[in-house]
Design an enzyme around this catalytic site. Structure first.
Site: not given
Ligand code: LMR
Length: 397
Positions: A130, A211, A213, A246
């Site tokens: 990410w 992590d 999420a 989420k």
């Molecule tokens: C994403 O990966 O789209 C979400 O976690 C929102 C973000 O803050 O990037």
């Protein structure tokens, strides 16, 4: 002139797509970009249990005075129990926890804590990961390197390369491991692969930062947290960044927590004081609203049961959308192996489409996805799925 040396930055690779999408006037536009759950209407719902808890809280509240900087007591306890399950009580004497501004706040505080503990240490993140891991951990002053994780050409984990890379990590390095519904690939290690990862972590004296999420959106609330529970049983220390964005649909309420399992019970108070101090220096303390909602839902059996049911329905809908997309692709491209789409979990998968084609999908078909070809499966629905499948099928390899 104070600011003349600064330049405008390009839009964020994920959040920038939100405004581009909003400005697109085409009625058939499709948003597969930002990772938010959507129901079939395309809306991101307020979950039923959240709505009920929220109404009660607003009716009952008599003050907006600060909550304790460490966070809402019931929220901290509830989150620890969601993460550690049956192990919660046994781990409690070694559990430090501070409420944070979303999962992002948890990652940033974790980075700060690691920086204070291991000054010149390195943080390892998956390739790919990410994008905001770089901002959050880099913002904490950490050096970041990437371990091999996912082969987007073959849609498979690079587990052997990952393990070999981690075997060479200097002791005390920070290893960021997404648990359940990997962002952006949707590919998670199997149970045996997790065992092998934990073997390396233990043998090399590495510090994992899990992590978490998407708990409950992959396989189940318990199964998604299983690697963390396993790790807590065998390692002397670990950290977990928890987001309720989420799984409780609390995105804008910015509600999360940083948990740490400490080496000894005597470290808990020290660690919580450090966590609070890091948060104090950035944003002082977390907002209360989302944490009060989660606290109430987890504490009240009927709200909790309703939350679990709705979360499970969301999870099953994503799995069904994966099946539908794969079925459509199979019809359009019988030559293509798309089995990985139904094996992967959570909202994201990487289609493996080239950047130029992604741009063309946007300009010609008004389909928005992240530049690495990550799609948010939950953005698909009965109205757009066939159109999306037809547009992407010729571009997939
Ligand atoms: C994403 O990966 O789209 C979400 O976690 C929102 C973000 O803050 O990037």
């Amino acid at each position: 002139m104070f600011f003349t040396s600064l330049k405008s930055l390009p839009p964020d690779s994920i959040l920038g797509l939100m405004s581009a999408f909003r400005q697109d006037l085409n009625p058939d536009k499709v948003d597969l970009s930002v990772g938010i759950y959507r129901e079939s209407s395309g809306e991101t719902p307020v979950m039923r249990a959240v709505r009920r808890a929220e109404a009660e809280i607003i009716n009952e509240q008599v003050t907006k005075a600060y909550i304790p900087p460490i966070g809402v007591e019931g929220f901290r306890a509830g989150v620890a129990e969601l993460v550690f399950g049956d192990e919660t009580n046994a781990l409690q004497p070694r559990t430090a926890c501070v409420q944070t501004v979303g999962g992002c706040g948890a990652l940033r505080v974790a980075g700060g804590l690691y920086k204070r503990a291991v000054d010149k240490g390195w943080a390892y993140v998956s390739a790919p990961t990410w994008g905001n891991h770089f901002g959050l951990l880099g913002g904490a002053g950490l050096n970041i390197t990437e371990y091999p994780y996912y082969d987007s050409e073959h849609h498979a984990l690079r587990i052997d390369q990952m393990l070999n890379y981690l075997r060479r990590a200097p002791p005390r390095s920070l290893i960021v491991l997404q648990v359940g519904c990997h962002n952006p690939s949707g590919a998670d290690p199997s149970d045996t692969e997790w065992d092998a990862i934990l073997d390396v972590i233990e043998a090399r004296s590495l510090l994992p930062l899990f992590d978490l999420a998407y708990q409950g959106m992959g396989t189940s609330i318990d199964a998604d947290a299983a690697p963390v529970r396993k790790a807590a049983k065998r390692l002397s220390a670990l950290m977990v960044a928890v987001s309720t964005s989420k799984n409780f649909g609390l995105y804008r309420e910015r509600t999360g927590a940083l948990l740490a399992i400490t080496e000894t019970p005597s470290q808990v108070e020290m660690l919580e004081s450090q966590m609070q101090d890091i948060a104090r220096g950035m944003y002082s303390m977390s907002p209360a609203h989302g944490a009060l909602i989660v606290d109430r839902i987890l504490d009240r059996p009927e709200l909790r049961a309703d939350w679990r049911d709705e979360l499970e329905a969301m999870r099953l809908r994503i799995i069904d959308l994966r099946r539908q997309l794969q079925a459509a692709l199979r019809t359009l491209r019988p030559d293509l192996d798309s089995g990985w789409l139904v094996e992967q979990r959570g909202m994201f998968s990487l289609l493996g489409i080239d950047r130029a084609d992604i741009d063309r999908l946007r300009s010609e078909h008004h389909i928005y996805m992240v530049g690495d070809s990550r799609i948010n499966i939950a953005g698909l629905n009965d109205h757009n799925l066939d159109m999306v499948a037809s547009a992407i099928a010729p571009l997939m390899k």
